[in-house]
Design an enzyme around this catalytic site. Structure first.
Site, PDB file in Angstrom:
ATOM      1  N   ARG A 174       0.866  -1.175   0.000  1.00 58.69           N
ATOM      2  CA  ARG A 174       0.000   0.000   0.000  1.00 58.69           C
ATOM      3  C   ARG A 174       0.906   1.229   0.000  1.00 58.69           C
ATOM      4  O   ARG A 174       2.041   1.165   0.469  1.00 58.69           O
ATOM      5  CB  ARG A 174      -0.891   0.026   1.243  1.00 58.69           C
ATOM      6  N   LYS A 179      -2.613  -2.189   7.832  1.00 52.49           N
ATOM      7  CA  LYS A 179      -3.791  -1.682   8.528  1.00 52.49           C
ATOM      8  C   LYS A 179      -3.880  -2.279   9.926  1.00 52.49           C
ATOM      9  O   LYS A 179      -3.552  -3.437  10.131  1.00 52.49           O
ATOM     10  CB  LYS A 179      -5.054  -2.019   7.728  1.00 52.49           C
ATOM     11  N   HIS A 185      -2.091   2.411  -5.994  1.00 48.55           N
ATOM     12  CA  HIS A 185      -2.876   1.194  -5.770  1.00 48.55           C
ATOM     13  C   HIS A 185      -2.980   0.351  -7.031  1.00 48.55           C
ATOM     14  O   HIS A 185      -3.176  -0.863  -6.955  1.00 48.55           O
ATOM     15  CB  HIS A 185      -4.264   1.573  -5.260  1.00 48.55           C
ATOM     16  N   ARG A 192      -0.416  -2.224  -6.926  1.00 46.41           N
ATOM     17  CA  ARG A 192      -0.804  -3.287  -5.991  1.00 46.41           C
ATOM     18  C   ARG A 192      -1.817  -4.219  -6.653  1.00 46.41           C
ATOM     19  O   ARG A 192      -1.701  -5.447  -6.553  1.00 46.41           O
ATOM     20  CB  ARG A 192      -1.389  -2.632  -4.736  1.00 46.41           C
ATOM     21  N   HIS A 226      -4.374  -8.929   3.623  1.00 47.40           N
ATOM     22  CA  HIS A 226      -5.833  -8.903   3.732  1.00 47.40           C
ATOM     23  C   HIS A 226      -6.271  -9.747   4.914  1.00 47.40           C
ATOM     24  O   HIS A 226      -5.828 -10.880   5.072  1.00 47.40           O
ATOM     25  CB  HIS A 226      -6.485  -9.455   2.465  1.00 47.40           C
ATOM     26  N   TYR A 246      -9.393 -10.282  -6.913  1.00 51.12           N
ATOM     27  CA  TYR A 246      -8.300 -10.308  -7.893  1.00 51.12           C
ATOM     28  C   TYR A 246      -8.352 -11.539  -8.801  1.00 51.12           C
ATOM     29  O   TYR A 246      -7.495 -11.697  -9.664  1.00 51.12           O
ATOM     30  CB  TYR A 246      -6.950 -10.265  -7.166  1.00 51.12           C
TER      31      TYR A 246
END
Length: 300
Positions: A150, A174, A246, A249, A272, A281
């Protein structure tokens, strides 16, 4: 202080201390609850946060829809409300969760924009290494594509978290969760050149000594600066697509899965929490699917 404000403050402390969420995530949750509290104080002023029922929440969601707030934004707000009432349950302040059965609007899964490998190569090769920031920019973009970081993880990357010997980066994602991600050989090559031949000769501002990527003043780059660097480079490369950090990514994940990578491995690399986030994806264009059918199906 209203009862809503009091419980919001408790919720804020919980998100910060027990969930270890980032400042931006906490602000987003607070904004969600503020929207609900403003609605409740206007429409049902005598109802406290602990007395809210499913009917009140449905009325609030209907109000959001009437304001033509997008389905995505509605879902985001409802997610925040659900988290708030899970917190109140966790603290034994309520015995029933009124948000448990609150429905979210159906979202069409938006497929992320991707670049082809040829597009990526064109962008990377268009970087002028003779320019002052050339090696830095090449190293940054190589890392975005080879490790799927990210943009926040890229700007926060520390020298002590680069392990050249094993070919991995330690990044903080995150919720302040750390993970190890592999780094490609080209990315390693350009990162070493940047660190040893460019950054080493820079005057580094106090407090930024451990930051990998620096601006001309020897300070950490901002997220906005990364966006601008990429926009400029994409234009130089003659690519008309709308490209952001992004996008690199997205392309990283898509190219891995198209190449046959295990979904769980990609989930781990992307950081994730849920495998369903990674599943987006798995989209493949029709030409690719037709090619696979033609190559491998016995009755093509």
């Amino acid at each position: 202080m209203s009862t809503w404000t009091s419980y919001q403050k408790q919720f804020q402390h919980y998100l910060k201390l027990e969930r270890s969420l980032s400042k931006n995530s906490i602000i987003a949750y607070q904004q969600d609850i503020s929207k609900l509290s403003a609605y409740m104080e206007q429409s049902f002023p005598s109802v406290s946060p602990l007395q809210v029922r499913l009917g009140h929440l449905r009325s609030f969601v209907n109000d959001l829809a009437s304001l033509e707030i997008s389905a995505y934004s509605q879902s985001r707000i409802i997610s925040g409300i659900k988290a708030f009432y899970r917190f109140l349950m966790y603290e034994d302040l309520i015995t029933e969760d009124p948000a448990q059965l609150l429905e979210t609007p159906k979202l069409g899964r938006k497929l992320p924009d991707t670049l082809s490998y040829e597009d990526i190569s064109t962008i990377l090769e268009s970087i002028e290494l003779g320019q002052p920031e050339g090696h830095r920019n090449r190293a940054m973009l190589e890392i975005l594509y080879s490790s799927g970081l990210r943009v926040s993880e890229l700007v926060d990357l520390k020298i002590g978290n680069v392990y050249f010997d094993i070919g991995f980066l330690r990044v903080t994602g995150k919720g302040n969760k750390e993970r190890l991600v592999p780094i490609g050989t080209d990315a390693i090559k350009y990162l070493k050149i940047y660190l040893n031949e460019v950054r080493k000769n820079q005057s580094i501002a106090k407090g930024h000594e451990e930051v990998v990527f620096l601006n001309r003043r020897g300070k950490k780059l901002t997220r906005v600066m990364i966006f601008l660097i990429i926009k400029k480079q994409v234009k130089i490369a003659g690519i008309s697509k709308n490209v952001s950090p992004h996008t690199f990514r997205h392309s990283f994940a898509t190219h891995l899965i198209e190449g046959g990578a295990d979904l769980r491995a990609v989930q781990e690399m992307l950081g994730h929490e849920s495998i369903t986030t990674t599943e987006i994806y798995t989209h493949l264009d029709r030409d690719y699917l037709r090619q696979v059918l033609n190559e491998f199906h016995p009755r093509k």
